[in-house]
Design a protein around this motif. Structure first.
Motif, short mmCIF file in Angstrom:
data_model
loop_
_atom_site.label_atom_id
_atom_site.label_comp_id
_atom_site.label_asym_id
_atom_site.label_seq_id
_atom_site.Cartn_x
_atom_site.Cartn_y
_atom_site.Cartn_z
N TRP A 33 0.85 -1.18 0.00
CA TRP A 33 0.00 0.00 0.00
C TRP A 33 0.89 1.24 0.00
O TRP A 33 1.55 1.54 0.99
N PHE A 34 0.91 1.93 -1.12
CA PHE A 34 1.76 3.09 -1.30
C PHE A 34 0.91 4.34 -1.45
O PHE A 34 -0.25 4.27 -1.86
N VAL A 35 1.50 5.48 -1.12
CA VAL A 35 0.80 6.75 -1.21
C VAL A 35 1.71 7.77 -1.90
O VAL A 35 2.89 7.89 -1.54
N LEU A 36 1.16 8.46 -2.87
CA LEU A 36 1.84 9.60 -3.48
C LEU A 36 1.32 10.86 -2.82
O LEU A 36 0.10 11.07 -2.76
N VAL A 37 2.22 11.70 -2.34
CA VAL A 37 1.84 12.96 -1.70
C VAL A 37 2.50 14.10 -2.46
O VAL A 37 3.71 14.28 -2.36
N PRO A 38 1.72 14.85 -3.25
CA PRO A 38 2.31 16.01 -3.92
C PRO A 38 2.91 16.97 -2.89
O PRO A 38 2.26 17.29 -1.90
N GLN A 39 4.12 17.40 -3.13
CA GLN A 39 4.80 18.28 -2.18
C GLN A 39 4.39 19.73 -2.41
O GLN A 39 5.17 20.57 -2.85
N ARG A 40 3.12 19.97 -2.16
CA ARG A 40 2.53 21.29 -2.26
C ARG A 40 1.70 21.53 -1.01
O ARG A 40 0.89 20.67 -0.63
N VAL A 86 -7.69 12.53 6.28
CA VAL A 86 -6.46 13.31 6.12
C VAL A 86 -6.67 14.21 4.92
O VAL A 86 -6.62 13.76 3.77
N PRO A 87 -6.93 15.49 5.14
CA PRO A 87 -7.29 16.37 4.04
C PRO A 87 -6.15 16.68 3.06
O PRO A 87 -6.42 17.02 1.91
N GLN A 88 -4.89 16.56 3.49
CA GLN A 88 -3.79 16.84 2.58
C GLN A 88 -3.89 15.89 1.38
O GLN A 88 -4.09 14.68 1.54
N LEU A 89 -3.76 16.44 0.17
CA LEU A 89 -3.88 15.61 -1.02
C LEU A 89 -2.86 14.48 -1.00
O LEU A 89 -1.66 14.71 -0.82
N HIS A 90 -3.36 13.27 -1.14
CA HIS A 90 -2.52 12.08 -1.25
C HIS A 90 -3.31 11.04 -2.04
O HIS A 90 -4.53 10.96 -1.95
N VAL A 91 -2.59 10.26 -2.83
CA VAL A 91 -3.23 9.29 -3.72
C VAL A 91 -2.76 7.89 -3.34
O VAL A 91 -1.57 7.57 -3.44
N HIS A 92 -3.71 7.08 -2.90
CA HIS A 92 -3.43 5.70 -2.49
C HIS A 92 -3.24 4.82 -3.73
O HIS A 92 -3.97 4.95 -4.71
N HIS A 93 -2.29 3.89 -3.63
CA HIS A 93 -2.05 2.86 -4.64
C HIS A 93 -1.94 1.55 -3.86
O HIS A 93 -0.91 1.29 -3.24
N ILE A 94 -3.00 0.77 -3.89
CA ILE A 94 -3.06 -0.45 -3.07
C ILE A 94 -3.10 -1.66 -3.99
O ILE A 94 -3.98 -1.79 -4.84
N VAL A 95 -2.16 -2.56 -3.78
CA VAL A 95 -2.11 -3.81 -4.53
C VAL A 95 -3.12 -4.76 -3.91
O VAL A 95 -3.09 -5.02 -2.71
N ARG A 96 -4.02 -5.27 -4.73
CA ARG A 96 -5.06 -6.17 -4.25
C ARG A 96 -4.97 -7.51 -4.94
O ARG A 96 -4.55 -7.62 -6.09
N TYR A 97 -5.37 -8.53 -4.18
CA TYR A 97 -5.42 -9.90 -4.69
C TYR A 97 -6.79 -10.48 -4.39
O TYR A 97 -7.39 -10.16 -3.34
#
Length: 147
Positions: A33-40, A86-97
């Motif tokens: 489970w990864f998260v991208l957080v724009p540094q803004r 968590v209101p700060q913009l972040h995009v979840h990337h979750i590997v599912r099986y």
């Protein structure tokens, strides 16, 4: 200077930096489970990013999705920007099986997190950092490394 939301900081570890986003790993060994957080700062929604940053976010998200699918042979990737807790913009990337404990339901709020062991954390970080070595800047020695 960019400030990371304390909940994201508490619940994840820094994997590295893309040109726009921090890449972070959520401390739950049940799912890659990864998260991208724009540094803004002060951005809660994708539309609030500049056009250039929107394109960077999409590019970084697609690249991460390809790498995760390849690295983990996912049944499905769940990619979402929710932000209710968590209101700060972040995009979840979750590997599912199809065999995971929550399939086919979403993972949010279903199970208590199971933290990574030091050994498993090192393995998953190495796996992803190696695959993204051309585009990801790794944390410096003084940066956060573990939970």
């Amino acid at each position: 200077m960019f400030v990371l939301n304390p909940v994201l900081s508490r619940d994840s570890v820094l994997v590295g930096y893309f040109s726009l986003c921090q890449l972070r790993l959520i401390n739950d060994a049940q799912f890659p489970w990864f998260v991208l957080v724009p540094q803004r700062n002060n951005v809660t929604e994708i539309y609030q990013l500049s056009n250039e940053d929107r394109l960077k976010l999409l590019s970084e998200s697609c690249l991460l999705a390809e790498v995760l699918n390849d690295a983990f042979s996912a049944t499905k990737l769940n990619i979402a920007a929710i932000g209710n807790h968590v209101p700060q913009l972040h995009v979840h990337h979750i590997v599912r099986y199809a065999s995971d404990a929550c399939w086919p339901a979403p993972v949010w709020g279903r199970l208590d997190a199971i933290p990574y062991t030091d050994e498993n954390l090192a393995k998953i970080l190495q796996k992803i950092q190696l695959r993204l070595s051309d585009v990801l800047t790794l944390p410096s020695d003084g940066a956060e490394r573990c939970f």
